[in-house]
Design an enzyme around this catalytic site. Sequence first.
Site, mmCIF file in Angstrom:
data_model
loop_
_atom_site.group_PDB
_atom_site.id
_atom_site.type_symbol
_atom_site.label_atom_id
_atom_site.label_comp_id
_atom_site.label_asym_id
_atom_site.label_seq_id
_atom_site.Cartn_x
_atom_site.Cartn_y
_atom_site.Cartn_z
ATOM 1 C CG ASN A 281 -1.485 1.566 1.157
ATOM 2 O OD1 ASN A 281 -1.881 2.396 0.387
ATOM 3 N ND2 ASN A 281 -2.648 1.043 2.434
ATOM 4 C CD1 TRP A 282 3.959 0.993 -2.328
ATOM 5 C CD2 TRP A 282 3.608 2.480 -4.700
ATOM 6 N NE1 TRP A 282 4.528 0.178 -3.730
ATOM 7 C CE2 TRP A 282 4.684 0.951 -4.659
ATOM 8 C CE3 TRP A 282 3.403 3.623 -5.841
ATOM 9 C CZ2 TRP A 282 5.280 1.365 -6.238
ATOM 10 C CZ3 TRP A 282 3.491 2.592 -6.611
ATOM 11 C CH2 TRP A 282 4.567 1.202 -6.901
ATOM 12 C CE LYS A 283 -0.157 3.614 4.835
ATOM 13 N NZ LYS A 283 -0.105 3.382 6.030
ATOM 14 C CG HIS B 110 -5.846 1.987 5.065
ATOM 15 N ND1 HIS B 110 -5.112 2.534 6.057
ATOM 16 C CD2 HIS B 110 -5.040 1.223 4.575
ATOM 17 C CE1 HIS B 110 -3.682 2.933 6.250
ATOM 18 N NE2 HIS B 110 -4.012 2.017 5.841
ATOM 19 C CD GLU C 2 -3.072 5.892 6.992
ATOM 20 O OE1 GLU C 2 -3.134 5.256 5.345
ATOM 21 O OE2 GLU C 2 -1.984 5.346 7.104
ATOM 22 C CD GLU D 64 -3.596 -2.908 7.505
ATOM 23 O OE1 GLU D 64 -2.212 -2.417 7.101
ATOM 24 O OE2 GLU D 64 -3.753 -1.391 7.182
ATOM 25 N N GLY E 34 2.562 2.228 10.430
ATOM 26 C CA GLY E 34 3.318 2.874 10.638
ATOM 27 C C GLY E 34 4.317 4.087 12.004
ATOM 28 C CB SER F 276 5.453 -2.011 11.688
ATOM 29 O OG SER F 276 5.300 -0.327 12.002
ATOM 30 N N GLY G 116 2.952 -1.065 4.348
ATOM 31 C CA GLY G 116 2.997 0.481 4.382
ATOM 32 C C GLY G 116 4.449 0.557 3.722
ATOM 33 N N GLY G 117 4.853 1.092 4.484
ATOM 34 C CA GLY G 117 6.667 1.477 4.483
ATOM 35 C C GLY G 117 7.605 0.689 3.582
HETATM 36 P P1 PGA Z 1 2.913 0.453 7.784
HETATM 37 O O1 PGA Z 1 1.691 0.074 6.084
HETATM 38 O O2 PGA Z 1 3.774 -0.963 6.899
HETATM 39 O O3 PGA Z 1 3.569 1.451 7.125
HETATM 40 O O4 PGA Z 1 2.854 -0.028 8.548
HETATM 41 C C1 PGA Z 1 0.587 -0.321 6.899
HETATM 42 C C2 PGA Z 1 -0.786 -0.046 6.083
HETATM 43 O O5 PGA Z 1 -1.559 1.038 6.552
HETATM 44 O O6 PGA Z 1 -1.264 -1.068 5.750
#
Ligand code: PGA
Length: 253
Positions: free
Chosen positions: A9-11, A94, A96, A166, A172, A212, A233-234
Amino acid sequence: MRKPMIAGNWKMNKNRDEALQFIYNVNQEVPGKEFVDTVIASQDPVLRDLVKRQGDNLRIAAQNMHEKTEGAFTGETSAELLENLGVAYVIIGHSERRAYYNESDASVNKKLHQAFRYGLTPILCVGESLETREAGETDMFVKGQIKEALKGLGSEQVKELVIAYEPIWAIGTGKTASADQANETIGVIRESVSALYDASVSDMTRILYGGSVKPANIDELIAKEDIDGALVGGASLDPKSFLTLVEAAAPKK
Ligand code: PGA
């Protein structure tokens, strides 16, 4: 039985050049889709560029979509357009989106129905806050999210659905849920799918862990019985690190 999946997930990261470069770098290296489903979720404006360049073993996802078919919803993207673009998956709910754009369980449910209507496979995100975990209410909370999200979906849809557990406090932040914690809550999610449908359905539904995930912890997570892969994500932004995760998830031949 359940094929593993690694979804990046590149966001809101990567410009067009960076996105294309990433795809060129990983296309040849991704393990076969018979071993693992590999997915990248990008920002909407580059979806078509990425779909055109995806290799056989890589699929592209959107990070969100609107619940309605069309109309006066400035700035939104429809499921029909995603389907037209050749997008295979869409992330729904998600944390966010839930936190910054007030997405409710009810709208998540509508989006799931709408995604299926247009042949998109949803990746449904659920997970609790630190407050909820510390209050000992995690199981009740995620069960509630699952029940509301899945309302009205048929067994075949739920078998195809991908769920990502999640915990919000692990996204993050560098804090990963321990593999045991993740496996335990994913087990609770699987049980609640089984209670709503039956075990033949919940045995098929893939449930990923997210929060993470990185090369240093993927082996331990993926070794757990109920964890079918990861939403990342990251650590999905760098091709090398992403490929390490995908390779770790592919069952050893
Ligand atoms: P993260 O994000 O791996 O950077 O913690 C995961 C996500 O939000 O899907």
